[in-house]
Every structure is written in C-alpha cells, then in structure tokens.
Write a protein that holds these residues in place. Structure first.
Motif, short mmCIF file in Angstrom:
data_model
loop_
_atom_site.label_atom_id
_atom_site.label_comp_id
_atom_site.label_asym_id
_atom_site.label_seq_id
_atom_site.Cartn_x
_atom_site.Cartn_y
_atom_site.Cartn_z
N LEU A 142 4.41 -1.69 1.44
CA LEU A 142 3.08 -1.49 0.19
C LEU A 142 3.73 -1.85 -0.97
O LEU A 142 2.72 -2.19 -1.94
CB LEU A 142 2.84 0.14 0.22
N ALA A 146 1.25 -4.95 -2.27
CA ALA A 146 -0.17 -4.60 -3.18
C ALA A 146 -0.38 -5.91 -4.92
O ALA A 146 -0.84 -6.10 -4.81
CB ALA A 146 -0.14 -3.42 -3.80
N ALA A 175 1.31 6.66 -0.54
CA ALA A 175 0.77 5.54 -0.51
C ALA A 175 -0.40 4.70 -1.36
O ALA A 175 -0.26 3.94 -1.75
CB ALA A 175 0.40 5.16 0.93
N ILE A 179 0.58 1.67 -4.58
CA ILE A 179 -0.17 0.81 -4.42
C ILE A 179 -1.27 0.86 -5.67
O ILE A 179 -0.94 -0.07 -6.56
CB ILE A 179 -2.12 0.74 -3.42
N VAL A 223 -2.78 1.09 6.54
CA VAL A 223 -2.68 0.98 5.36
C VAL A 223 -4.33 -0.66 5.50
O VAL A 223 -3.27 -1.77 5.48
CB VAL A 223 -2.18 0.56 3.74
#
Ligand code: NAD
Length: 273
Positions: A142, A146, A175, A179, A223
């Motif tokens: 992630l 991102a 998470a 991000i 996600v």
C-alpha cells in the motif's frame, strides 16, 4: 537455544504461541505466566492448553520478577491486555529480559512510556499490533502503490466476524493512515466512514472506510484503487490466528541479533524497510 517466557499463557494467542514454541528446535519455553488469581496458577501449562505435562508450571503475574530472575529467559512474549502489559513490560525490562509485545490498545502516552522504559533498561523489543507476515507485506504494498496511483479513488473495505466490537479494525485504520500519509492528506479530514443518503459525489481526496460484520470471518481487508476504466484491488485474508503466531516466532529470532535499546516493528523483522 532461545529461552522464552510467555505471559497470557492460557489466552487465545498465548496458548497458540506456546504450542508453536514447543515445536521449534532452537527455542525452549522456560516460563508461563498468567494473571493473578486464575484457576491455572500452579498447574502445568501443557495440561492447561491440552498438550499433557510439559514440566512448565503457570506462575502468577504477582511473582513475575522472581520468575524472571530465576529462569533468566532471553525473551518474554506478551499478548495480554494493555493496562496489565504496562507493568509486565516494566518488570521485564528491569530484569534485563527482551520483549516481543503483541498486546494492542495502548494509549500514546503508554506507548511513549514503554519506549522510554525499554531504552533506559537497555533491553531490546519488537512491538507490533499485527504480527501476521502477509498483513505487513500488505502495508508495504500500500505504501509503495499509493503514490503511483495518487489520482485514483481509494476505498478500504474490511470484514470481520459478528462478535467484533470495534470498527473499523485496527488494520484498516493502519492501512488508511499509511495511504493518507503517502498522499500527503490529513488523516483527521479525509476519512469517510460508510455512506448513506444524498451524500453527493465523492471528493478527490476522500478515502472511504467500510466495515462488514458477519459469521466467523477471521479478518479480510481490501483496498480498492479505482481509476478511469479500471480498478486495482489489494486483498489480505486471515484464515486463522496462526498467521500472527508465525510472525511472533520470526520476531523472537530477530530480536536476538538487534542492538541494546533497539525497538523494532514487523517491517524491520521482515526486512520490508
Ligand atoms: P485473551 O483474552 O484470549 O488472552 C489474554 C490472556 O492474558 C488471558 O489469559 C488473561 O488471563 C491474561 N492476562 C491478563 N493479565 C495478565 C497479566 N498481568 N499477566 C499475565 N497474563 C495476563 O486475548 P487474546 O485474543 O489472546 O489477545 C491478547 C492481546 O493480543 C490483545 O491485546 C489482542 O488485541 C492482541 N493481539 C495482537 C495480535 C498481533 O498480531 N499483535 C494478534 C492477535 C491479538
């Protein structure tokens, strides 16, 4: 041989950690500790967790200092409750024993105090609210993704069993924080927790977070990065608590080779940094 003590020995995590330690050729369980006044005190921990006699008797947390000075473990593993763990960590650090801390729910103040105590006593620690290997790789992915998908809409969906009390899960929150941080967004402003009614079009910056509850789902996290004409979904699914326990075993081995006063997380343990 790495000598290990485990607090919360009869708990959901503690009992699984003990079972797994007993299977490791390079580890030995030297002490098992439970809260004061449990019916398990003085009983063989193997009997309590369904393995038969293994020769390690459950001690009371009231006697923790004496047990640690007597058994001199290399590492103490703590999966208990935050307010009890603070005292366990103090005594363990003062006895010069290293710590793997999986307990969650510490306040920021408690966490700062724990960090200071570990450094002052020159012991080593791994502290991680989620020890599962896959979850920590999920976090790393992630973090890397991102910025690449900065103009895609991000939504986080988590699913857990029907008994779970808090929402969203700590893992979904982490998470979200990763991000938002990578995208330079304010974590206090961009979270949208569920939607209902005439909420209007989504803004570019918002990050949706949604909690699903039902049955016996151990823990799923998705996600979603949604762009023009395509979407990318990163999914982690936990099937059992053994995923956390396997991370604990890695943390125990890792800590032995770290420096005095060093505090590590699972990103360090797994070489993800
Ligand atoms: P649990 O309630 O099944 O077990 C906790 C045990 O700790 C109980 O047996 C309790 O009697 C014991 N205990 C309480 N005070 C104690 C003390 N002072 N000394 C020794 N033992 C004491 O809970 P669980 O599901 O095993 O979870 C324990 C903790 O671990 C929670 O904070 C949970 O959120 C956390 N957890 C972390 C991870 C991770 O990967 N880091 C994974 C799962 C759970």
């Amino acid at each position: 041989m790495i000598e290990v003590a485990v607090t919360g020995a009869s708990g959901r995590m503690g009992s699984k950690i003990i079972k797994t330690i007993l299977k490791q050729e390079d580890m030995e369980l030297v002490a098992a500790i439970e809260a004061p006044n449990t019916p398990f005190e003085g009983k063989d921990v193997g009997e309590v967790i369904g393995l038969g006699t293994i020769g390690v008797v459950i001690a009371s947390a009231d006697d923790l200092r004496e047990v640690l000075l007597d058994k001199k473990p290399d590492v103490l593993v703590d999966f208990t409750i935050a307010n009890a763990a603070v005292n366990t960590i103090k005594i363990t650090a003062e006895c010069g024993v290293n710590l793997v801390i999986g307990t969650t729910g510490f306040s920021d103040e408690q966490l700062n105090w724990i960090r200071r105590t570990i450094k002052e006593n020159k012991v080593k620690a791994v502290i991680a609210p989620n020890m599962a290997v896959g979850v920590n790789v999920f976090f790393k992915i992630l973090k890397d993704l991102a910025p690449i998908l900065a103009d895609y809409d991000v939504e986080i969906i988590e699913a857990h069993h029907k008994h779970k009390k808090d929402a969203p899960s700590g893992t979904a929150v982490r998470a979200y924080e990763i991000i938002a941080h990578e995208l330079g967004r304010d974590t206090n402003k961009v979270g949208v927790y569920g939607r209902k009614g005439l909420v209007g079009a989504r803004t570019e910056d918002e990050i949706g977070v949604h909690a699903v509850r039902g049955g016996d789902i151990v823990g799923d996290h998705t996600v979603l990065f949604a762009g023009e004409g395509e979407r990318l979904e990163i999914i982690h699914r936990a099937n059992s608590r053994q995923s956390f326990v396997n991370g604990v075993i890695k943390a125990i081995r890792y800590i032995i080779n770290t420096d005095e006063g060093q505090i590590s997380d699972m990103g360090d343990v797994l070489g993800l940094k």
